[in-house]
Design a protein around this motif. Structure first.
Motif, PDB file in Angstrom:
ATOM      1  N   GLY A 189     -32.809  28.056 -36.195  1.00  8.52           N
ATOM      2  CA  GLY A 189     -33.548  28.110 -37.457  1.00  8.52           C
ATOM      3  C   GLY A 189     -34.072  26.758 -37.896  1.00  8.52           C
ATOM      4  O   GLY A 189     -33.438  26.057 -38.674  1.00  8.52           O
TER       5      GLY A 189
ATOM      6  N   ASP B  15     -40.182  28.251 -34.835  1.00  8.67           N
ATOM      7  CA  ASP B  15     -39.145  29.234 -34.549  1.00  8.67           C
ATOM      8  C   ASP B  15     -38.434  28.843 -33.257  1.00  8.67           C
ATOM      9  O   ASP B  15     -39.064  28.622 -32.224  1.00  8.67           O
ATOM     10  CB  ASP B  15     -39.790  30.616 -34.401  1.00  8.67           C
ATOM     11  CG  ASP B  15     -38.776  31.692 -34.092  1.00  8.67           C
ATOM     12  OD1 ASP B  15     -38.389  31.814 -32.920  1.00  8.67           O
ATOM     13  OD2 ASP B  15     -38.357  32.400 -35.027  1.00  8.67           O
TER      14      ASP B  15
ATOM     15  N   TYR C 171     -36.596  30.512 -31.178  1.00 10.81           N
ATOM     16  CA  TYR C 171     -36.772  31.435 -30.063  1.00 10.81           C
ATOM     17  C   TYR C 171     -38.132  31.226 -29.391  1.00 10.81           C
ATOM     18  O   TYR C 171     -38.233  31.212 -28.162  1.00 10.81           O
ATOM     19  CB  TYR C 171     -36.651  32.878 -30.555  1.00 10.81           C
ATOM     20  CG  TYR C 171     -35.303  33.210 -31.153  1.00 10.81           C
ATOM     21  CD1 TYR C 171     -34.145  33.137 -30.371  1.00 10.81           C
ATOM     22  CD2 TYR C 171     -35.176  33.597 -32.483  1.00 10.81           C
ATOM     23  CE1 TYR C 171     -32.896  33.445 -30.906  1.00 10.81           C
ATOM     24  CE2 TYR C 171     -33.943  33.912 -33.032  1.00 10.81           C
ATOM     25  CZ  TYR C 171     -32.803  33.833 -32.242  1.00 10.81           C
ATOM     26  OH  TYR C 171     -31.581  34.127 -32.781  1.00 10.81           O
ATOM     27  N   LYS C 172     -39.181  31.069 -30.199  1.00 11.53           N
ATOM     28  CA  LYS C 172     -40.520  30.840 -29.635  1.00 11.53           C
ATOM     29  C   LYS C 172     -40.576  29.499 -28.910  1.00 11.53           C
ATOM     30  O   LYS C 172     -41.196  29.372 -27.852  1.00 11.53           O
ATOM     31  CB  LYS C 172     -41.574  30.893 -30.745  1.00 11.53           C
ATOM     32  CG  LYS C 172     -41.802  32.280 -31.319  1.00 11.53           C
ATOM     33  CD  LYS C 172     -42.890  32.267 -32.389  1.00 11.53           C
ATOM     34  CE  LYS C 172     -43.109  33.665 -32.951  1.00 11.53           C
ATOM     35  NZ  LYS C 172     -44.126  33.651 -34.034  1.00 11.53           N
TER      36      LYS C 172
ATOM     37  N   THR D  32     -26.499  27.979 -33.237  1.00  9.78           N
ATOM     38  CA  THR D  32     -26.822  28.722 -34.453  1.00  9.78           C
ATOM     39  C   THR D  32     -25.571  29.208 -35.169  1.00  9.78           C
ATOM     40  O   THR D  32     -24.508  29.317 -34.561  1.00  9.78           O
ATOM     41  CB  THR D  32     -27.711  29.937 -34.115  1.00  9.78           C
ATOM     42  OG1 THR D  32     -27.963  30.694 -35.298  1.00  9.78           O
ATOM     43  CG2 THR D  32     -27.043  30.837 -33.102  1.00  9.78           C
TER      44      THR D  32
ATOM     45  N   ASP E 161     -29.023  38.708 -32.465  1.00  7.80           N
ATOM     46  CA  ASP E 161     -29.403  37.294 -32.290  1.00  7.80           C
ATOM     47  C   ASP E 161     -29.142  36.827 -30.862  1.00  7.80           C
ATOM     48  O   ASP E 161     -29.943  36.081 -30.292  1.00  7.80           O
ATOM     49  CB  ASP E 161     -28.619  36.425 -33.279  1.00  7.80           C
ATOM     50  CG  ASP E 161     -28.954  36.766 -34.715  1.00  7.80           C
ATOM     51  OD1 ASP E 161     -30.087  36.502 -35.135  1.00  7.80           O
ATOM     52  OD2 ASP E 161     -28.074  37.304 -35.406  1.00  7.80           O
TER      53      ASP E 161
ATOM     54  N   SER F  71     -35.630  35.175 -25.051  1.00 14.26           N
ATOM     55  CA  SER F  71     -36.492  34.001 -25.164  1.00 14.26           C
ATOM     56  C   SER F  71     -36.319  33.033 -23.995  1.00 14.26           C
ATOM     57  O   SER F  71     -37.066  32.070 -23.870  1.00 14.26           O
ATOM     58  CB  SER F  71     -36.228  33.273 -26.488  1.00 14.26           C
ATOM     59  OG  SER F  71     -34.945  32.670 -26.476  1.00 14.26           O
TER      60      SER F  71
END
Length: 417
Positions: free
Chosen positions: A350, A355, A357-358, A378, A385, A392
């Motif tokens: 976060g 982002d 993941y991106k 995280t 999640d 990803s």
């Protein structure tokens, strides 16, 4: 003898024309260690190799053998990563920058600068293109046996689009040369052209449909051009052809001009097992001496918007064998990862503006980071999640709060794989 390769390069200084036996890798190593800035031009017969350096880092490399073919081939190879540059744009690049007479080596860099300034490529794509151009240039340069060189000043107004440290590039290129050397002895150049011996062969190992499909693919392209067209790694392409080569179904023709002027690839018996250079390179008259080797620390990049978390990560990883680089600016993180080329990435999920993941997906899609361990850090502990992290491209998942023992366990686990 150089620790990089068994061949020696006869170097002629542009200043005093004195000669010394020097390996190609050590020539670049000395410039890197002395933090030199300028244009290194290596000449062998009718071919030149050009490298631009800034404070000892490489920011461009190309050969005089059809430089625009090299650029266009790489644009095709990375079309998935650089979708904005289609065939009309590639044609426009040639019409704007390609010279009918004289060298096009500098013109390609001008074309890259134009693509960046006009917004056709972003920083990530610029890094991707230039790094691949440099590595391809190094591949043939490191295979040289004799040559002369000049080292000249660069135009101070020349834009520096990106920079790469020399030693990791040399390591990667020697590893690539070892992979080439492990293939069929019939292959000595990526510009050799595979052909199907006969589609009507009576070989029972391959179905007529397979041979028909293979015959449609092998239309006189070189291995390198074919790999770019079908968006496949050259080594993987060669390995897929190996069964056909062993059965005599596929054979190779020599490279077409002008690619036949490039030297044969360096064989594995001429590459030293230890390609790392640590410490300063000897710049005295004994140019062939090599520095003592020491183990390179493992580079770990930590990306998080929290200074506290970054401080804890650095404290927990405070060991001599780790070189910890912390990045708090998520916007600049991608460019820094490309520049640093870490052995492992610890990535916060976060982050503001980006982002996690991106970010992970973009890094994982880059060919240089296909196998680099990426550990998501995280506070989220849900199965969704974890699934998102896996999708990803993350290697593993570390939940906050974590202990030093937990962090070291997961880091060591993936570094030793």
């Amino acid at each position: 003898m150089s620790r990089f390769c068994g061949m020696q390069l006869m170097v002629y200084s542009a200043a005093d024309r004195s000669t010394a036996a020097l390996s190609p890798a050590n020539l670049l190593s000395q410039l890197a260690e002395s933090r030199a800035s300028g244009c290194l031009t290596i000449l062998s017969q009718d071919v030149s190799w050009i490298f631009y350096l800034h404070n000892g880092n490489l920011f461009y490399g190309i050969t005089s053998i059809d430089p625009f073919d090299c650029l266009e081939r790489n644009l095709k190879a990375f079309s998935a990563e650089i979708p904005n540059i289609d065939r009309p744009i590639r044609q426009q690049i040639r019409s704007l920058f390609e010279k009918q007479e004289g060298s096009n080596s500098t013109a390609v860099y001008q074309a890259l600068s134009w693509l960046r300034s006009e917004g056709f490529i972003n920083q990530f794509q610029t890094d991707l293109l230039i790094k691949n151009l440099i590595k391809e240039t190094l591949e043939s340069f490191l295979s040289l046996q004799t040559a002369s060189h000049r080292f000249l000043a660069l135009d101070p107004s020349l834009p520096i689009l990106t920079e790469f440290t020399v030693f990791p590039l040399l390591d990667e290129t020697f590893q690539r040369l070892r992979e080439w050397s492990g293939l069929s002895e019939k292959v000595y150049s990526p510009f050799q052209r595979p052909y199907l011996f006969s589609q009507s062969t009576s070989n029972n190992k391959f179905s007529p449909e397979k041979l028909q499909k293979l015959g449609n693919l092998l239309k006189g392209y070189s291995l390198r051009h074919l790999a770019a067209l079908i968006h496949q790694d050259e080594i993987k392409l060669m390995r897929s052809l190996d069964p056909y080569i062993q059965e005599g179904v596929v054979f190779f023709r020599e490279p077409q001009p002008p690619f036949d002027k490039l030297p044969p690839l360096l064989r594995s018996d001429l590459i030293s097992g230890n390609t790392a250079i640590a410490g300063p390179v000897d710049t005295s008259n004994n140019l062939t001496s090599s520095p003592s080797a020491t183990a390179r620390p493992v580079k770990i990049v930590c990306i998080d918007d929290s200074p506290i978390i970054l401080s804890e990560l650095r404290r927990f990883l405070d060991e001599d064998r780790f070189e910890v680089i912390t990045i708090i600016d998520s916007v600049k993180a991608l460019m820094e990862v490309m520049r640093i080329e870490p052995d492992l990435i610890l990535l916060d999920v976060g982050m503001p503006n980006v982002d996690g993941y991106k970010f992970c997906k973009v890094v994982r899609n880059h060919p240089n980071f296909k196998t680099t361990p990426i550990i998501m850090v995280t506070g989220n502990t849900g199965l969704i999640d974890r699934a998102k992290a896996k999708m990803s491209g993350a290697t593993d998942y570390l939940t906050k709060p974590f202990t030093q023992e937990g962090l070291l366990n997961i880091v060591n686990q993936h570094l030793h794989k």
